[in-house]
Design an enzyme around this catalytic site. Structure first.
Site, PDB file in Angstrom:
ATOM      1  N   PRO A  10       4.558   0.689  -0.314  1.00  0.00           N
ATOM      2  CA  PRO A  10       3.224   0.324   0.128  1.00  0.00           C
ATOM      3  C   PRO A  10       2.545  -0.746  -0.715  1.00  0.00           C
ATOM      4  CG  PRO A  10       3.258   2.545  -0.795  1.00  0.00           C
ATOM      5  CD  PRO A  10       4.679   2.116  -0.619  1.00  0.00           C
ATOM      6  N   ASN A  11       1.881  -1.651  -0.002  1.00  0.00           N
ATOM      7  CA  ASN A  11       1.059  -2.726  -0.572  1.00  0.00           C
ATOM      8  C   ASN A  11       1.860  -3.869  -1.193  1.00  0.00           C
ATOM      9  OD1 ASN A  11      -1.513  -1.441   0.031  1.00  0.00           O
ATOM     10  ND2 ASN A  11      -0.899   0.070  -1.496  1.00  0.00           N
ATOM     11  N   ARG A  18      -2.381  -9.920  -3.995  1.00  0.00           N
ATOM     12  CA  ARG A  18      -2.850  -8.634  -4.508  1.00  0.00           C
ATOM     13  C   ARG A  18      -2.930  -8.650  -6.032  1.00  0.00           C
ATOM     14  NH1 ARG A  18       1.051  -3.302  -4.942  1.00  0.00           N
ATOM     15  NH2 ARG A  18      -0.585  -1.873  -5.618  1.00  0.00           N
ATOM     16  N   TYR A  23       0.157  -8.385 -10.830  1.00  0.00           N
ATOM     17  CA  TYR A  23       1.423  -8.465 -10.100  1.00  0.00           C
ATOM     18  C   TYR A  23       1.985  -9.876  -9.932  1.00  0.00           C
ATOM     19  CZ  TYR A  23       0.267  -3.624  -8.941  1.00  0.00           C
ATOM     20  OH  TYR A  23      -0.037  -2.291  -9.019  1.00  0.00           O
ATOM     21  N   ASN A  74      11.342  -0.246  -5.294  1.00  0.00           N
ATOM     22  CA  ASN A  74       9.989  -0.213  -5.851  1.00  0.00           C
ATOM     23  C   ASN A  74       9.170   0.595  -4.861  1.00  0.00           C
ATOM     24  OD1 ASN A  74       7.388  -0.549  -6.756  1.00  0.00           O
ATOM     25  ND2 ASN A  74       7.569  -2.746  -7.133  1.00  0.00           N
ATOM     26  N   ALA A  77       2.951   3.097  -5.139  1.00  0.00           N
ATOM     27  CA  ALA A  77       2.227   4.300  -5.580  1.00  0.00           C
ATOM     28  C   ALA A  77       2.968   5.597  -5.231  1.00  0.00           C
ATOM     29  CB  ALA A  77       0.824   4.310  -4.980  1.00  0.00           C
ATOM     30  N   GLU A  98      15.021   2.155 -10.169  1.00  0.00           N
ATOM     31  CA  GLU A  98      13.585   2.065  -9.886  1.00  0.00           C
ATOM     32  C   GLU A  98      13.017   0.806 -10.555  1.00  0.00           C
ATOM     33  OE1 GLU A  98      11.818   5.480 -11.734  1.00  0.00           O
ATOM     34  OE2 GLU A  98       9.770   4.789 -11.378  1.00  0.00           O
ATOM     35  N   HIS A 100       9.419  -1.594 -11.248  1.00  0.00           N
ATOM     36  CA  HIS A 100       7.973  -1.843 -11.179  1.00  0.00           C
ATOM     37  C   HIS A 100       7.693  -3.198 -11.793  1.00  0.00           C
ATOM     38  CE1 HIS A 100       7.418   2.243  -9.965  1.00  0.00           C
ATOM     39  NE2 HIS A 100       8.214   2.612 -10.957  1.00  0.00           N
ATOM     40  N   ARG A 107      -0.827   1.309 -18.115  1.00  0.00           N
ATOM     41  CA  ARG A 107      -1.917   1.273 -17.136  1.00  0.00           C
ATOM     42  C   ARG A 107      -2.585   2.656 -17.025  1.00  0.00           C
ATOM     43  NH1 ARG A 107       0.003  -1.441 -11.798  1.00  0.00           N
ATOM     44  NH2 ARG A 107      -2.261  -1.466 -11.504  1.00  0.00           N
TER      45      ARG A 107
HETATM   46  C1  DQA Z   1       4.043  -0.821  -8.882  1.00  0.00           C
HETATM   47  C2  DQA Z   1       3.206   0.081  -9.799  1.00  0.00           C
HETATM   48  C3  DQA Z   1       2.560   1.202  -9.010  1.00  0.00           C
HETATM   49  O1  DQA Z   1       1.775   2.014  -9.878  1.00  0.00           O
HETATM   50  C4  DQA Z   1       1.638   0.633  -7.942  1.00  0.00           C
HETATM   51  O2  DQA Z   1       1.085   1.665  -7.174  1.00  0.00           O
HETATM   52  C5  DQA Z   1       2.319  -0.380  -7.096  1.00  0.00           C
HETATM   53  C6  DQA Z   1       3.217  -1.336  -7.718  1.00  0.00           C
HETATM   54  C7  DQA Z   1       4.595  -2.041  -9.629  1.00  0.00           C
HETATM   55  O3  DQA Z   1       5.455  -2.717  -9.082  1.00  0.00           O
HETATM   56  O4  DQA Z   1       4.136  -2.349 -10.748  1.00  0.00           O
HETATM   57  O5  DQA Z   1       2.067  -0.465  -5.899  1.00  0.00           O
HETATM   58  O6  DQA Z   1       5.148  -0.080  -8.390  1.00  0.00           O
END
Ligand code: DQA
Length: 148
Positions: A10-11, A18, A23, A74, A77, A98, A100, A107
């Site tokens: 998501p996102n 964003r 990011y 990835n 959240a 995984e 990020h 954070r």
């Molecule tokens: C993320 C870190 C997560 O906490 C966040 O919700 C994201 C992006 C990252 O790539 O740093 O959506 O996975």
């Protein structure tokens, strides 16, 4: 030919616009294009998908388990609370890593927990977009190690 599934949750379709201070300014398309070319140089095929929906990610994790050599994820959240994604990862027999972009441990405290780490071979966090290539390298190393 090794086939690697790369899933973004998501996102992450909003990368570029964003919270760029966290990011970066690259879009997901640009990041996936760099990864695809790095993978091609190593004789690997990348299938990159993104969804804002937990069920899509779960279906694709299952598909990866049935048809792919490895998985880079990835989960956004969902990383921090989705036991369903964790169980999906536990249900497949291919290695997953995984990723990020941000350093989740530097954070908010809710980001310090990953419920999926225990069912992956490793985690890359805090290196921005290059993290996907680092994960790819790690996955390749792991897969080659298994073959020897
Ligand atoms: C993320 C870190 C997560 O906490 C966040 O919700 C994201 C992006 C990252 O790539 O740093 O959506 O996975």
């Amino acid at each position: 030919m090794m086939k690697i599934m790369v899933l973004n949750g998501p996102n992450l379709n909003r990368l570029g616009k964003r919270e760029p201070d966290i990011y970066g300014r690259e879009t997901l398309e640009q990041i996936m294009a760099s990864l695809e070319s790095a993978a091609k140089d190593n004789g690997c095929d990348i299938e990159a998908r993104q969804s804002n929906h937990e069920g899509d990610l779960i279906d694709w994790i299952h598909e990866a388990g049935d048809k792919y050599t490895g998985l880079i994820l990835n989960a956004g959240a969902f990383t921090h609370y989705s036991y369903a994604i964790r169980d999906a990862l536990a249900s497949i027999d291919i290695p997953s890593i995984e990723v990020h972009l941000s350093n989740i441990y530097a954070r908010e405290s809710f980001r310090h927990t990953s419920v999926i780490s225990e069912v992956t071979i490793g985690q890359i966090s805090g290196f921005g977009s290059i993290g996907y290539e680092l994960a790819f390298k790690g996955l390749l190393h792991y897969l080659k190690g298994e073959e020897y």
